[in-house]
Enzyme design. Structure first.
Site, PDB file in Angstrom:
ATOM      1  N   CYS D 149      -3.695  -2.801  -2.576  1.00 53.00           N
ATOM      2  CA  CYS D 149      -3.798  -1.691  -1.615  1.00 53.00           C
ATOM      3  C   CYS D 149      -3.329  -2.028  -0.213  1.00 53.00           C
ATOM      4  O   CYS D 149      -2.765  -1.176   0.482  1.00 53.00           O
ATOM      5  CB  CYS D 149      -5.238  -1.164  -1.585  1.00 53.00           C
ATOM      6  SG  CYS D 149      -6.507  -2.416  -1.343  1.00 53.00           S
ATOM      7  N   HIS D 241      -6.644   1.534   5.105  1.00 52.18           N
ATOM      8  CA  HIS D 241      -6.392   0.185   5.597  1.00 52.18           C
ATOM      9  C   HIS D 241      -5.433   0.275   6.784  1.00 52.18           C
ATOM     10  O   HIS D 241      -4.348   0.843   6.674  1.00 52.18           O
ATOM     11  CB  HIS D 241      -5.745  -0.674   4.503  1.00 52.18           C
ATOM     12  CG  HIS D 241      -6.672  -1.043   3.378  1.00 52.18           C
ATOM     13  ND1 HIS D 241      -8.011  -0.748   3.364  1.00 52.18           N
ATOM     14  CD2 HIS D 241      -6.428  -1.720   2.214  1.00 52.18           C
ATOM     15  CE1 HIS D 241      -8.557  -1.223   2.248  1.00 52.18           C
ATOM     16  NE2 HIS D 241      -7.619  -1.802   1.528  1.00 52.18           N
TER      17      HIS D 241
END
Lengths: 349, 349, 349, 349
Positions: D149, D241
């Site tokens: 990710c 993120h």
């Protein structure tokens, strides 16, 4: 799509104003055409007059509108008010006097005897106050209000139980930071903390609840004859006010009666399929640890109240948890649903 | 410093065990010499048997102790129990049978009729249950317990009001994550959220409160004849349980009576200046938005309860906010203060 | 205790001022006797002039002091400045001109060529700028500054490596909300969020680092000839700035050299046992996931920097994590340690 | 709607599995018909086999599906794998051998030389590895993977710059808790904290980035010849993120070149209007303090990467901030887009 009704927003640059803008995007009946704000913002494009605090950006079509002064002049007949309490009284009255329908989220007129404090699923009949309001105040227009964000959650949780004769209510709220606007609560105050006080909130919850659940009596609302006690707290949650509720019911129903009442509860907005009405205004959750703000509050477009953990209360009769979206069902969405109800009553014709 | 009493900890590797270790650092009466844990940890140095979850590191002197099996064998006479409920019953009983004084934070024996559920400022007389406990169970040792972490906060807030005949209590808690141990609450569950349920907590608060505020009657405790209703919630706070409390008082005191009662409240630990006793067990805060967990909970070494926002309750008589440190006053510090009281009674001689 | 030196605080009512007050409590050399603030506060008791934002209450002895106007008049010779940048330039200069020793946390004079930007463990020799400052500016007093809160963390992490000829540094900060003062960051902006920008912070870190690690050259500081690049972020942490650092070292030391350098690092404050000096200014942590702000930042009274995760960097030579307490080592504690160093040099005689 | 392709999910009960289920709701090409999980869950209805961790409830149609054993048997040809790394290798290979197209989010096969590590906008040509994979491994089926990710965020930020010859990259991540699954990170570890370590993450980012930005060379991928250094941190953010990136570009473009490159970047998914492709895969934000996870990550259905704060880097050439949705673009959405690309290539016929 047929011609939509033009609407405006008073106090468009603030956080509640932004919630109105977002909630009205794509509305089938109402078309946002006018933005009013303080002198300081008037004359600027909306995008230059504010900082957008919600997710994403201000909607493109709105961002280019010119902000106007908060004066009746060329505003549409229907205006939503998201104004700060410090200025709302005078401006809302000026608009009502000039013939505007003011559907307000501000607290200023909520407890006036001739002003409806409306939750369309609960007390649509309170709109009958309007003719008297217009007569007494010599207004062509009118002011209709929606409750404080925490009161909405409580009253939607209580409304299905009204049939059992509510006599006592003790409620503790765990309220989200978005309820305080922007900049609102300082992060140094609330991160990893609880603030066991919100100015004026407990009084509002106690009084507004009695009025909302009260009955129209010709020229005023007879408040619900129930004692209501509120403990209000701010917690580190972004959206969604949670309330723990203990309630005494004079009719002494069974717990099954209560659960059925929650599940069966519907109102005029559902009967008429108003655009912003959730299919079920109160959703009873069976799970033992729900509702929860972060998991549940965005469901049903933020327009339903969620109830759970119904159980016996050793002091009063029953206790449960209620949750609602404070900036949607507790503010912008509440006012829009009010206007939808009014339109369905022919009050905007 | 005179010779200190050697003590041990059962369940030393868990989070409550770590709180005991930290709280006992530099204790003037008790010297930590023995750490008991499960088979899995026995034989290892403490530093290798656990991950330290509190601030800083495990105290140097303790980190090098060898962890022992949770068996009576060579443990000191006085052991604090921080064991998980799943194993505490059997082990605590084995220690008591073998002559140990078990001062336990575990829930297992709290509601046993012959076991004191002790808050030294409130019910020191409940220690009189011990001789009967020893007689009936044929133990040379004994088990004494402290309440659940949220119960301590509530009972310390209520104790000063007991003189006014408490008849009804409705409490809503906003409990810190540290109350759930480690790993405890998943961050995905609690960040920006409220969980309106803590397994078994409401029952514990309701029953324990009645026992703690009850009266010793020869061979048992006559519970306080007050109805108690609890709503328990987890909130994103690290340390400190907040409680909003509505209370009915049969003696109908004035609000000034209550405030004076909070401020005047003292107990045996204060009279005897027990080492871990706060000068004032209940601190009434005048500020309108206090107590707050992040700002207040570390004061008085975490051993006081904080009360604020005393005001009339429209449903019961009065309402207020209470706060206490769940892992100190609600766990390790509570047990240590219990042991100090017992020592001052000559029960450790 | 011998007679202590009387000190004052400029900007005493703000959050940094409060940190000074707390940090100076019980100081063995300095006695806080004078509080200066804006006109608005002057004449009031301190307790009435501010809202205390730190844990607990304002210290009793200080809370009753009268706040004075920020004018040299009857202030003690040594004043700590916690003033906002918008007013600090003029006032600090007025005090220096009037003969005061101004030990300032404000950013205004930090990059002036004749003003020491001091970290006592790193560049005590920069105090040699003072005579020239006094000569040129015709001041009897003087101004000495400490770095920005994030710069302190970085420079303490880099100082032990200076011997290896630092040539390039890339740093990313994860900064606590307390660094923004009060009310500072709105909770709506930072809860569950990262703000990848802090106004002016990256420039400050880049320039201040070069000055702090530079060399005194007669009348100015020759900055360290290293390129420094900073990425500054605000994160939902209360106290403690974390920094990830990649560094190029021309001398190409081994990783063992670096770790030993961190562990061996000491400075003048340690040699002279200054009261606020931590025994080791840089603490290297072996654990694989440390330092962490909530777990480590309060250790050593907040006066040490913590370093961990030293490893090879595939782009520059090495990388590591550094942590420091932004309001203590990065503000109030930094200034007090500066004054201690100055006193140990006889500069306060 | 024409006939949709039936698909299954391996590891359907875990958190990534739940993200697949939600992301596939209403998909125009793929119809979810099969759910595989461990023995423990097999045979149960999906609703009884898991606790739903995402907002709202599990979709009604899916909640009633029976969970099956993770064996090839009667699964559809196309299966998405959301399996835990501890079991993914063997099971994914068994499915590929049995003729299934395995589009996997697991890390196990990503760095295998004959397995595409696919980001459809960046390296669609890496699918040319598949025939060789089938030949060598004697599989009728195949395995195609998406990146970790955090790698997705970095590579989407770098891909527009590849034309300028990336030679060095230093990246620091601020990663959301949802990236760790459920229960994942303990709240005691991350609330108000930063954890400066995520097991294996830095290595994954460094290696995967080189492979993704590399070139297909007959039977393998020639990795990008750029040094990549990652610092990975966990922060108290729920989804999204953030990465701060410094980059050296051998072609020495101007800052305007870079900004234009970000804005002009499009890929095969956009050319072919794949259902899950965002109109612009990289969105450059002009605002000085964006992108921010809570404000931006849900835009574009979580499928775009957001870039901002492009500026010169005093050490390398440029620096910027990148953001992406870790559970959508970084997991479920990534795999679904991979399958869409494969379908558009005729690989699912």
């Amino acid at each position: 799509m047929q011609t939509r009704i033009e609407v405006g927003i008073l106090g468009a640059t603030g956080m509640v104003g932004q919630h109105f803008i977002r909630f009205l995007q794509g509305h089938p009946w109402f078309e946002l055409k006018w933005l009013g704000a303080s002198d300081r913002s008037a004359g600027k494009k909306y995008r230059d007059a504010m900082t957008w605090h919600l997710g994403g950006d201000a909607p493109a079509g709105i961002a280019d509108l010119l902000v106007e002064d908060s004066k009746p002049g060329n505003a549409p007949r229907l205006v939503f008010s998201a104004m700060d309490a410090s200025v709302a009284s005078e401006i809302e009255q000026a608009f009502a006097q000039a013939g505007h329908v003011v559907v307000s989220n501000s607290k200023n007129h909520r407890m006036e005897p001739d002003v409806p404090l409306l939750v369309p699923e609960i007390n649509p009949g309170h709109l009958k106050l309007v003719p008297g309001q217009q007569r007494t105040r010599r207004w062509n227009g009118q002011i209709v209000t929606n409750p404080n964000c925490s009161t909405v959650v409580l009253t939607m949780g209580l409304a299905p139980l009204k049939q059992f004769q509510i006599s006592k209510v003790i409620v503790t709220t765990l309220q989200a930071i978005s309820g305080a606007g922007y900049p609102g609560v300082a992060s140094m105050d609330i991160m990893g903390n609880v603030i066991p006080f919100i100015g004026g909130e407990e009084e509002k919850m106690q009084q507004e609840t009695q009025k909302i659940l009260g009955e129209f009596r010709g020229d005023h609302i007879e408040p619900l004859a129930a004692a209501v006690s509120a403990h209000c707290n701010r917690v580190p949650v972004i959206d969604g006010h949670t309330a723990t509720v203990s309630v005494e019911l004079a009719a002494k129903p069974s717990i099954v009666d209560l659960q059925q009442a929650f599940e069966a509860f519907r109102g005029v907005p559902q009967d008429r399929s108003l655009p912003s009405a959730p299919p079920r205004p109160v959703i009873y959750m069976e799970e033992g640890n729900r509702p929860q703000p972060r998991r549940d509050v965005e469901r049903e477009r933020g327009m339903a109240a969620f109830v759970g953990r119904l159980r016996a209360c050793p002091v009063l009769d029953y206790k449960f948890v209620a949750l609602g979206h404070n900036t949607i069902r507790g503010a912008a969405g509440a006012a829009v649903l009010n206007a939808e109800l009014m339109h369905s009553e022919g009050m905007l014709d």
